[in-house]
Design a protein around this motif. Structure first.
Motif, PDB file in Angstrom:
ATOM      1  N   LEU A 114     -40.719  -3.503  11.149  1.00  0.00           N
ATOM      2  CA  LEU A 114     -41.431  -2.222  11.192  1.00  0.00           C
ATOM      3  C   LEU A 114     -42.924  -2.407  10.956  1.00  0.00           C
ATOM      4  CD1 LEU A 114     -39.009   0.180   9.269  1.00  0.00           C
ATOM      5  CD2 LEU A 114     -39.320  -0.056  11.735  1.00  0.00           C
ATOM      6  N   ALA A 118     -45.729  -1.293  13.510  1.00  0.00           N
ATOM      7  CA  ALA A 118     -46.778  -0.343  13.135  1.00  0.00           C
ATOM      8  C   ALA A 118     -48.147  -0.824  13.579  1.00  0.00           C
ATOM      9  CB  ALA A 118     -46.761  -0.117  11.622  1.00  0.00           C
ATOM     10  N   LEU A 123     -45.355   3.065  15.353  1.00  0.00           N
ATOM     11  CA  LEU A 123     -44.139   3.648  14.805  1.00  0.00           C
ATOM     12  C   LEU A 123     -43.903   5.028  15.425  1.00  0.00           C
ATOM     13  CD1 LEU A 123     -44.525   2.804  11.003  1.00  0.00           C
ATOM     14  CD2 LEU A 123     -43.030   1.679  12.664  1.00  0.00           C
ATOM     15  N   SER A 239     -46.101   8.189  19.074  1.00  0.00           N
ATOM     16  CA  SER A 239     -46.104   7.065  18.129  1.00  0.00           C
ATOM     17  C   SER A 239     -47.492   6.902  17.531  1.00  0.00           C
ATOM     18  CB  SER A 239     -45.665   5.770  18.821  1.00  0.00           C
ATOM     19  OG  SER A 239     -46.578   5.419  19.841  1.00  0.00           O
ATOM     20  N   ALA A 251     -45.224   1.646   7.021  1.00  0.00           N
ATOM     21  CA  ALA A 251     -43.946   0.950   7.188  1.00  0.00           C
ATOM     22  C   ALA A 251     -43.016   1.228   6.015  1.00  0.00           C
ATOM     23  CB  ALA A 251     -44.173  -0.553   7.340  1.00  0.00           C
ATOM     24  N   PHE A 254     -41.622   4.718   6.575  1.00  0.00           N
ATOM     25  CA  PHE A 254     -40.668   4.717   7.679  1.00  0.00           C
ATOM     26  C   PHE A 254     -39.383   4.007   7.268  1.00  0.00           C
ATOM     27  CE2 PHE A 254     -38.939   4.079  11.885  1.00  0.00           C
ATOM     28  CZ  PHE A 254     -39.422   5.153  12.599  1.00  0.00           C
ATOM     29  N   THR A 255     -39.512   2.956   6.457  1.00  0.00           N
ATOM     30  CA  THR A 255     -38.329   2.257   5.944  1.00  0.00           C
ATOM     31  C   THR A 255     -37.466   3.200   5.124  1.00  0.00           C
ATOM     32  OG1 THR A 255     -39.436   0.100   5.919  1.00  0.00           O
ATOM     33  CG2 THR A 255     -37.533   0.373   4.470  1.00  0.00           C
ATOM     34  N   LEU A 314     -37.390  -1.298  17.488  1.00  0.00           N
ATOM     35  CA  LEU A 314     -36.894  -0.350  16.490  1.00  0.00           C
ATOM     36  C   LEU A 314     -35.386  -0.467  16.329  1.00  0.00           C
ATOM     37  CD1 LEU A 314     -38.062   1.888  14.674  1.00  0.00           C
ATOM     38  CD2 LEU A 314     -37.410   3.522  16.433  1.00  0.00           C
ATOM     39  N   ALA A 317     -34.690  -3.360  14.034  1.00  0.00           N
ATOM     40  CA  ALA A 317     -34.926  -2.979  12.639  1.00  0.00           C
ATOM     41  C   ALA A 317     -33.767  -2.132  12.124  1.00  0.00           C
ATOM     42  CB  ALA A 317     -36.245  -2.228  12.511  1.00  0.00           C
TER      43      ALA A 317
END
Length: 398
Positions: A114, A118, A123, A239, A251, A254-255, A314, A317
């Motif tokens: 991620l 980014a 993202l 994005s 990141a 988003f995680t 993505l 991930a």
């Protein structure tokens, strides 16, 4: 390109598996435990080599891997010279760290993916923030389908000076936290309307002359209706790309979102299995149904064929987060099941100590075998179902 995408995605899965087992290997060796074998794959050995006390190698069936640590349970027959280094003779916290290291490795790998995304492809705008990607030259009228701008077509956003990157935070005094909110409020307006935006960190107010246009919309019940709505001629940002410094918190955030979505997906997993069975029987394949690594690889191929590399990355991930969380479920033979057993022993012995009793005997894994076999059977059945569905009725990118 499709085949290349499938192979690349499958390679990504193989790397994830290898790193998962390497997490166990690295932490076990760091704590002085004896690791005898580290292999990727199962079945016949393709090649191997020995370095120190550990044999490293590759096997023919690329469907997993293993890291063999001496004395994983007290039932194992361990040579007297190795007993001090046996897994079951280590402190509980060390055992838990080793067992959790595979999942932690997946989480670290997912975060790194991620972070790179980014800083490169960007993202996804997963929260639907009302940030502008493009300000169109006009708002096409109903009978224009090619996107052209006939003479006299209104250009509300362009005329008001809105720019790509602007975030619309309020319209006519109503907050617009998401793009759908912005669309809903705009469609209800007509004529000069106050828009509050954030541009380069500064809040500004602009007046937009909202145009009235005729559009065919979905009515929420599957049908369509033609009506007049307000429009200004803007497109959403899909994005966000960040600088190396800004990419870290982005990141991280988003995680967190992916962890929440992964957990929600796991909770809904059982109720989606009937839809997989229906898909095998010829029913329409729901996009929300579980998929196997076969299906994920096919989607990776579709993404590569269409140049959707951000989606491809993505997915990798997301796969790492899913496997990491799934592997921590307190069920044998998953790592989470072994963690649960070790924590149970620690709590049990602590309670026995408070009562003035000696530590209890190690948990007899033989008694847990029936439950383990049930989990293995269910896991195998679900895998067979999803693989079959991904072959006969796969989910494909449109």
């Amino acid at each position: 390109m499709n085949i290349l995408g499938v192979l690349l995605f499958a390679f990504g899965i193989a790397v994830s598996i290898a790193l998962h087992e390497f997490g166990h290997l690295l932490t076990a060796k760091a704590f002085g435990m004896k690791v005898t074998r580290y292999f990727i794959g199962f079945g016949p050995r393709l090649f191997s080599f020995r370095k120190g006390e550990t044999e490293y190698g590759l096997k023919a069936i690329p469907a997993g891997g293993f890291c063999e640590i001496t004395g994983m349970t007290a039932l194992e027959d361990v040579h007297p010279d190795d007993r001090k280094r046996a897994f079951y003779n280590q402190k509980v916290w060390k055992r838990v760290v080793v067992l959790a290291a595979g999942s932690i490795t997946h989480f670290i790998l997912g975060f790194i993916i991620l972070l790179i995304l980014a800083m490169s492809l960007g993202l996804p705008n997963n929260k639907g923030l009302p940030v502008l990607q493009e300000v169109t030259p006009c708002v096409p009228v109903a009978n224009v389908t090619d996107g052209s701008c006939p003479s006299g077509s209104p250009a509300p956003a362009k005329n008001a000076g809105l720019q790509p990157g602007d975030e619309i935070i309020a319209i006519a005094g109503q907050q617009t936290p998401t793009w759908p909110d912005m669309q809903r409020i705009t469609r209800e307006r007509t004529g000069p309307t106050e828009f509050k935006i954030i541009r380069d960190g500064q809040e500004k107010t602009v007046t937009v002359d909202v145009a009235k246009v005729t559009r065919t919309l979905t009515d929420g019940k599957g049908g369509k209706e033609t009506k007049e709505i307000g429009a200004i001629g803007v497109l959403p940002k899909e994005s966000f790309t960040y600088s190396p410094i800004a990419a870290i918190p982005a990141a991280v955030s988003f995680t967190g979102d992916m962890f929440v979505n992964t957990w929600k997906g796991l909770l809904r997993f059982p109720e989606r299995i009937p839809a997989v069975v229906q898909a095998i029987g010829g029913g329409e394949r729901d996009l929300d149904t579980p998929i196997s690594v076969v299906g994920a690889s096919r989607l990776g191929g579709d993404a590569a064929e269409r140049g959707l590399w951000a989606f491809f990355v993505l997915m990798l991930a997301g796969l790492n987060f899913f496997v990491g969380v799934f592997n921590l479920l307190p069920l044998l033979p998953l790592d989470g099941g072994h963690i649960a057993v070790n924590l149970y022993e620690r709590v049990r012995d602590w309670i026995r100590k408070l009562r003035g009793k000696p530590a209890g005997a190690p948990v007899n894994y033989m008694r847990l075998l029936p439950l383990t076999y049930v989990v293995i059977f269910l896991g195998g059945a679900i895998t067979l179902l999803t693989v079959t569905a991904d072959i006969v009725n796969p989910i494909r990118l449109q």
